[in-house]
Design a protein around this motif. Structure first.
Motif, PDB file in Angstrom:
ATOM      1  N   GLU A  29      29.705 -25.022   6.237  1.00  0.00           N
ATOM      2  CA  GLU A  29      29.810 -26.359   6.827  1.00  0.00           C
ATOM      3  C   GLU A  29      28.458 -27.044   6.719  1.00  0.00           C
ATOM      4  O   GLU A  29      27.427 -26.455   7.030  1.00  0.00           O
ATOM      5  CB  GLU A  29      30.180 -26.245   8.318  1.00  0.00           C
ATOM      6  CG  GLU A  29      31.578 -25.711   8.578  1.00  0.00           C
ATOM      7  CD  GLU A  29      32.639 -26.772   8.410  1.00  0.00           C
ATOM      8  OE1 GLU A  29      32.451 -27.894   8.912  1.00  0.00           O
ATOM      9  OE2 GLU A  29      33.658 -26.482   7.740  1.00  0.00           O
ATOM     10  N   ALA A  30      28.444 -28.303   6.287  1.00  0.00           N
ATOM     11  CA  ALA A  30      27.200 -29.074   6.263  1.00  0.00           C
ATOM     12  C   ALA A  30      27.581 -30.534   6.307  1.00  0.00           C
ATOM     13  O   ALA A  30      28.740 -30.895   6.093  1.00  0.00           O
ATOM     14  CB  ALA A  30      26.408 -28.770   5.002  1.00  0.00           C
ATOM     15  N   SER A  31      26.624 -31.398   6.635  1.00  0.00           N
ATOM     16  CA  SER A  31      26.947 -32.818   6.650  1.00  0.00           C
ATOM     17  C   SER A  31      26.126 -33.602   5.631  1.00  0.00           C
ATOM     18  O   SER A  31      26.469 -34.725   5.285  1.00  0.00           O
ATOM     19  CB  SER A  31      26.756 -33.401   8.052  1.00  0.00           C
ATOM     20  OG  SER A  31      25.468 -33.055   8.537  1.00  0.00           O
ATOM     21  N   ILE A  32      25.064 -33.002   5.154  1.00  0.00           N
ATOM     22  CA  ILE A  32      24.259 -33.693   4.142  1.00  0.00           C
ATOM     23  C   ILE A  32      24.244 -32.845   2.880  1.00  0.00           C
ATOM     24  O   ILE A  32      23.696 -31.735   2.860  1.00  0.00           O
ATOM     25  CB  ILE A  32      22.827 -33.950   4.659  1.00  0.00           C
ATOM     26  CG1 ILE A  32      22.899 -34.823   5.914  1.00  0.00           C
ATOM     27  CG2 ILE A  32      21.979 -34.623   3.586  1.00  0.00           C
ATOM     28  CD1 ILE A  32      21.557 -35.089   6.567  1.00  0.00           C
ATOM     29  N   PHE A  33      24.866 -33.356   1.830  1.00  0.00           N
ATOM     30  CA  PHE A  33      24.987 -32.583   0.592  1.00  0.00           C
ATOM     31  C   PHE A  33      24.007 -33.097  -0.456  1.00  0.00           C
ATOM     32  O   PHE A  33      24.234 -34.132  -1.081  1.00  0.00           O
ATOM     33  CB  PHE A  33      26.418 -32.663   0.053  1.00  0.00           C
ATOM     34  CG  PHE A  33      27.396 -31.860   0.878  1.00  0.00           C
ATOM     35  CD1 PHE A  33      27.574 -30.505   0.645  1.00  0.00           C
ATOM     36  CD2 PHE A  33      28.126 -32.468   1.910  1.00  0.00           C
ATOM     37  CE1 PHE A  33      28.471 -29.763   1.405  1.00  0.00           C
ATOM     38  CE2 PHE A  33      29.013 -31.732   2.670  1.00  0.00           C
ATOM     39  CZ  PHE A  33      29.196 -30.368   2.425  1.00  0.00           C
ATOM     40  N   LEU A  34      22.895 -32.365  -0.604  1.00  0.00           N
ATOM     41  CA  LEU A  34      21.899 -32.756  -1.594  1.00  0.00           C
ATOM     42  C   LEU A  34      21.778 -31.659  -2.649  1.00  0.00           C
ATOM     43  O   LEU A  34      20.714 -31.441  -3.219  1.00  0.00           O
ATOM     44  CB  LEU A  34      20.549 -32.994  -0.894  1.00  0.00           C
ATOM     45  CG  LEU A  34      20.588 -34.005   0.268  1.00  0.00           C
ATOM     46  CD1 LEU A  34      19.220 -34.120   0.934  1.00  0.00           C
ATOM     47  CD2 LEU A  34      21.036 -35.386  -0.221  1.00  0.00           C
ATOM     48  N   ASP A  35      22.891 -30.981  -2.902  1.00  0.00           N
ATOM     49  CA  ASP A  35      22.839 -29.791  -3.756  1.00  0.00           C
ATOM     50  C   ASP A  35      23.441 -29.963  -5.143  1.00  0.00           C
ATOM     51  O   ASP A  35      23.265 -29.104  -5.994  1.00  0.00           O
ATOM     52  CB  ASP A  35      23.556 -28.628  -3.060  1.00  0.00           C
ATOM     53  CG  ASP A  35      25.024 -28.937  -2.780  1.00  0.00           C
ATOM     54  OD1 ASP A  35      25.392 -30.128  -2.782  1.00  0.00           O
ATOM     55  OD2 ASP A  35      25.802 -27.986  -2.570  1.00  0.00           O
ATOM     56  N   ALA A  36      24.155 -31.054  -5.411  1.00  0.00           N
ATOM     57  CA  ALA A  36      24.917 -31.101  -6.665  1.00  0.00           C
ATOM     58  C   ALA A  36      24.586 -32.320  -7.526  1.00  0.00           C
ATOM     59  O   ALA A  36      25.290 -32.607  -8.490  1.00  0.00           O
ATOM     60  CB  ALA A  36      26.414 -31.065  -6.362  1.00  0.00           C
ATOM     61  N   ASN A  37      23.486 -33.017  -7.186  1.00  0.00           N
ATOM     62  CA  ASN A  37      23.091 -34.226  -7.933  1.00  0.00           C
ATOM     63  C   ASN A  37      24.204 -35.266  -8.012  1.00  0.00           C
ATOM     64  O   ASN A  37      24.325 -35.993  -8.989  1.00  0.00           O
ATOM     65  CB  ASN A  37      22.618 -33.878  -9.356  1.00  0.00           C
ATOM     66  CG  ASN A  37      21.356 -33.047  -9.327  1.00  0.00           C
ATOM     67  OD1 ASN A  37      20.755 -32.867  -8.267  1.00  0.00           O
ATOM     68  ND2 ASN A  37      20.942 -32.549 -10.473  1.00  0.00           N
ATOM     69  N   GLU A  38      25.038 -35.293  -6.958  1.00  0.00           N
ATOM     70  CA  GLU A  38      26.063 -36.331  -6.893  1.00  0.00           C
ATOM     71  C   GLU A  38      25.405 -37.625  -6.438  1.00  0.00           C
ATOM     72  O   GLU A  38      24.258 -37.633  -5.998  1.00  0.00           O
ATOM     73  CB  GLU A  38      27.157 -35.915  -5.892  1.00  0.00           C
ATOM     74  CG  GLU A  38      27.950 -34.705  -6.347  1.00  0.00           C
ATOM     75  CD  GLU A  38      28.492 -33.869  -5.198  1.00  0.00           C
ATOM     76  OE1 GLU A  38      29.460 -33.134  -5.411  1.00  0.00           O
ATOM     77  OE2 GLU A  38      27.923 -33.950  -4.087  1.00  0.00           O
ATOM     78  N   ASN A  39      26.141 -38.712  -6.534  1.00  0.00           N
ATOM     79  CA  ASN A  39      25.591 -40.018  -6.184  1.00  0.00           C
ATOM     80  C   ASN A  39      25.900 -40.326  -4.720  1.00  0.00           C
ATOM     81  O   ASN A  39      27.042 -40.547  -4.336  1.00  0.00           O
ATOM     82  CB  ASN A  39      26.217 -41.073  -7.101  1.00  0.00           C
ATOM     83  CG  ASN A  39      25.554 -42.413  -6.944  1.00  0.00           C
ATOM     84  OD1 ASN A  39      25.171 -42.811  -5.845  1.00  0.00           O
ATOM     85  ND2 ASN A  39      25.421 -43.117  -8.038  1.00  0.00           N
ATOM     86  N   ALA A  40      24.866 -40.330  -3.907  1.00  0.00           N
ATOM     87  CA  ALA A  40      25.033 -40.502  -2.463  1.00  0.00           C
ATOM     88  C   ALA A  40      25.572 -41.886  -2.107  1.00  0.00           C
ATOM     89  O   ALA A  40      26.078 -42.103  -1.006  1.00  0.00           O
ATOM     90  CB  ALA A  40      23.705 -40.262  -1.757  1.00  0.00           C
ATOM     91  N   PHE A  41      25.457 -42.833  -3.044  1.00  0.00           N
ATOM     92  CA  PHE A  41      25.870 -44.218  -2.752  1.00  0.00           C
ATOM     93  C   PHE A  41      27.301 -44.499  -3.191  1.00  0.00           C
ATOM     94  O   PHE A  41      27.798 -45.599  -3.043  1.00  0.00           O
ATOM     95  CB  PHE A  41      24.897 -45.199  -3.422  1.00  0.00           C
ATOM     96  CG  PHE A  41      23.475 -44.937  -3.012  1.00  0.00           C
ATOM     97  CD1 PHE A  41      22.984 -45.426  -1.799  1.00  0.00           C
ATOM     98  CD2 PHE A  41      22.642 -44.159  -3.799  1.00  0.00           C
ATOM     99  CE1 PHE A  41      21.679 -45.154  -1.408  1.00  0.00           C
ATOM    100  CE2 PHE A  41      21.341 -43.883  -3.407  1.00  0.00           C
ATOM    101  CZ  PHE A  41      20.854 -44.380  -2.204  1.00  0.00           C
ATOM    102  N   GLY A  42      27.948 -43.487  -3.765  1.00  0.00           N
ATOM    103  CA  GLY A  42      29.336 -43.677  -4.189  1.00  0.00           C
ATOM    104  C   GLY A  42      29.415 -44.345  -5.545  1.00  0.00           C
ATOM    105  O   GLY A  42      28.417 -44.558  -6.206  1.00  0.00           O
ATOM    106  N   SER A  43      30.627 -44.687  -5.932  1.00  0.00           N
ATOM    107  CA  SER A  43      30.831 -45.279  -7.257  1.00  0.00           C
ATOM    108  C   SER A  43      30.819 -46.794  -7.159  1.00  0.00           C
ATOM    109  O   SER A  43      31.061 -47.354  -6.086  1.00  0.00           O
ATOM    110  CB  SER A  43      32.161 -44.805  -7.840  1.00  0.00           C
ATOM    111  OG  SER A  43      33.195 -45.679  -7.432  1.00  0.00           O
ATOM    112  N   PRO A  44      30.560 -47.488  -8.256  1.00  0.00           N
ATOM    113  CA  PRO A  44      30.537 -48.955  -8.222  1.00  0.00           C
ATOM    114  C   PRO A  44      31.883 -49.565  -7.839  1.00  0.00           C
ATOM    115  O   PRO A  44      31.941 -50.711  -7.393  1.00  0.00           O
ATOM    116  CB  PRO A  44      30.135 -49.355  -9.642  1.00  0.00           C
ATOM    117  CG  PRO A  44      30.178 -48.129 -10.464  1.00  0.00           C
ATOM    118  CD  PRO A  44      30.209 -46.949  -9.570  1.00  0.00           C
ATOM    119  N   ILE A  45      32.977 -48.816  -7.995  1.00  0.00           N
ATOM    120  CA  ILE A  45      34.277 -49.383  -7.616  1.00  0.00           C
ATOM    121  C   ILE A  45      34.692 -48.941  -6.214  1.00  0.00           C
ATOM    122  O   ILE A  45      35.827 -49.140  -5.800  1.00  0.00           O
ATOM    123  CB  ILE A  45      35.386 -49.088  -8.648  1.00  0.00           C
ATOM    124  CG1 ILE A  45      35.428 -47.591  -8.981  1.00  0.00           C
ATOM    125  CG2 ILE A  45      35.195 -49.906  -9.911  1.00  0.00           C
ATOM    126  CD1 ILE A  45      36.634 -47.187  -9.804  1.00  0.00           C
ATOM    127  N   GLY A  46      33.767 -48.361  -5.502  1.00  0.00           N
ATOM    128  CA  GLY A  46      33.948 -48.166  -4.070  1.00  0.00           C
ATOM    129  C   GLY A  46      35.022 -47.186  -3.642  1.00  0.00           C
ATOM    130  O   GLY A  46      35.408 -47.167  -2.493  1.00  0.00           O
TER     131      GLY A  46
END
Ligand SMILES: *Cc1c(COP(=O)(O)O)cnc(C)c1O
Length: 354
Positions: A29-46
């Motif tokens: 369980e975690a709430s901040i995922f900084l492990d997979a180089n995903e985009n924290a701001f989401g996609s441009p199409i929301g």
């Protein structure tokens, strides 16, 4: 020699250390995922798709397991069953050394996947009635034949293979036997799933592309022993099934009633075509079908194919396929589509083209 899985698997695959994805390394369980180089701001199409999907497809396997009665660990989920075909060849067949055996006329992807992997293909044709010739098939295997692919109901012929012949091959071959059941939901014949426990060399393929009507999602299944499924999971790309595909497949499984209605309607359409096509003089044979299509022998397959195209109807020309000379493969459509097909065929019969 008896079946020995470890002896069949390629050495490099046995020793392969699979890619360990961020999502599979951290399962807590975690709430901040900084492990997979995903985009924290989401996609441009929301939308909500910035996170990688579950590499184990756990929810989907759980639901499938309940519905089909196969243990979760005996289910592999592929990007279409075509991915499972490719991975099976990669797990078992050494390029340039081993071979697979197929029984033409049959699904084209077995040999494409083999050729892509530099694996030779041995061909033992089906009998005249398009049934599996168990004796000839078993007799043609050598010590480099690793996989026999059979397809039931078979594409492009539409018939189910005799259960006895398939079981003979499964029982007597020391390698892997893959039974492709892409069309099983349209068949009166039972699935081979019930044979899994007694036969460690059996792999069954099913798909969401046909009776489930989800070809656009790309989700296919392989059922096999846990050991074989582990090997398939080891070589698959970690995120082979996208999140939308996983979610919608789980959702589709809740709509069993629509699924069954859809199948019943397809079978009615198949019977309509099978009953009405033979009255055309140019139709030489309509082969029995347990699938959602009919193989039809006509007097001029190439000519009829073109005439139908002029009417904006596209069927599959199987004229150049061994044992299918003069044949078109026609998928069952909606009742309007089937009627439009019949009208085009009536026009063809009354014209002087053929
Ligand atoms: C259509 C079909 C498939 C399905 O392949 P997917 O990759 O799951 O879409 C598999 N086997 C046969 C024989 C087929 O005709």
């Amino acid at each position: 020699m008896a079946f020995d899985l470890e002896n069949l698997v390629r050495d490099n695959i046995k020793h392969l250390v699979p890619y360990s994805s961020a999502r599979s390394e951290f399962g807590g369980e975690a709430s901040i995922f900084l492990d997979a180089n995903e985009n924290a701001f989401g996609s441009p199409i929301g939308n909500d798709l910035s996170r990688y999907p579950d590499p184990n497809q756990s929810d989907l396997k759980e639901r499938l397991s309940q519905i089909i009665g196969v243990a979760r660990k005996q289910i592999f989920v592929g990007n279409g069953s075509d991915e499972a075909i490719d991975l099976l060849i990669r797990v078992f067949c050494r390029p340039g050394v081993d071979e697979i055996l197929i029984c033409p006329p049959t699904y084209g992807m077995y040999e494409i996947a083999a050729a892509t992997n530099d694996v030779a293909v041995r061909r033992i044709p089906l009998t005249e009635k398009f049934d599996l010739d168990a004796k000839a098939t078993l007799g043609a295997t050598t010590n480099v034949t690793k996989i026999i692919f059979v397809c039931s109901p078979n594409n492009p012929t539409g018939n189910s293979l005799s259960r006895r012949a398939v079981l003979d091959v499964v029982h007597e071959f020391d390698g892997i036997v893959v039974v492709d059941e892409a069309y099983i939901h349209y068949a009166t014949e039972r699935s081979f799933v019930e044979e899994l426990d007694a036969n460690p060399n059996l792999v069954i393929l099913q798909t969401f592309s046909k009776a489930w009507g989800l070809a656009g999602l790309r989700v296919g299944l392989a059922f096999a022993s846990t050991q074989i499924v582990e090997y398939l999971n080891k070589v698959k790309p970690p995120y082979n099934i996208g999140r939308i595909a996983q979610d919608l497949t789980v959702k589709a499984l809740d709509f069993r009633e629509n699924f069954n209605k859809n199948i019943a309607e397809t079978i009615r359409g198949r019977e309509f075509l099978a009953n009405n096509l033979p009255r055309f003089r140019f139709v030489k044979n309509v082969y029995p079908s347990d699938a959602n299509f009919l193989l039809v022998k006509v007097s001029d397959a190439g000519g009829l194919y073109k005439v139908l195209l002029d009417e904006k109807i596209v069927v599959r020309n199987r004229n150049n396929v061994t044992l299918c000379e003069g044949c078109l493969r026609i998928t069952v459509g909606t009742s309007e589509e089937n009627r439009a097909l019949m009208q085009a065929l009536e026009k063809y019969e009354t014209s002087s083209i053929y």
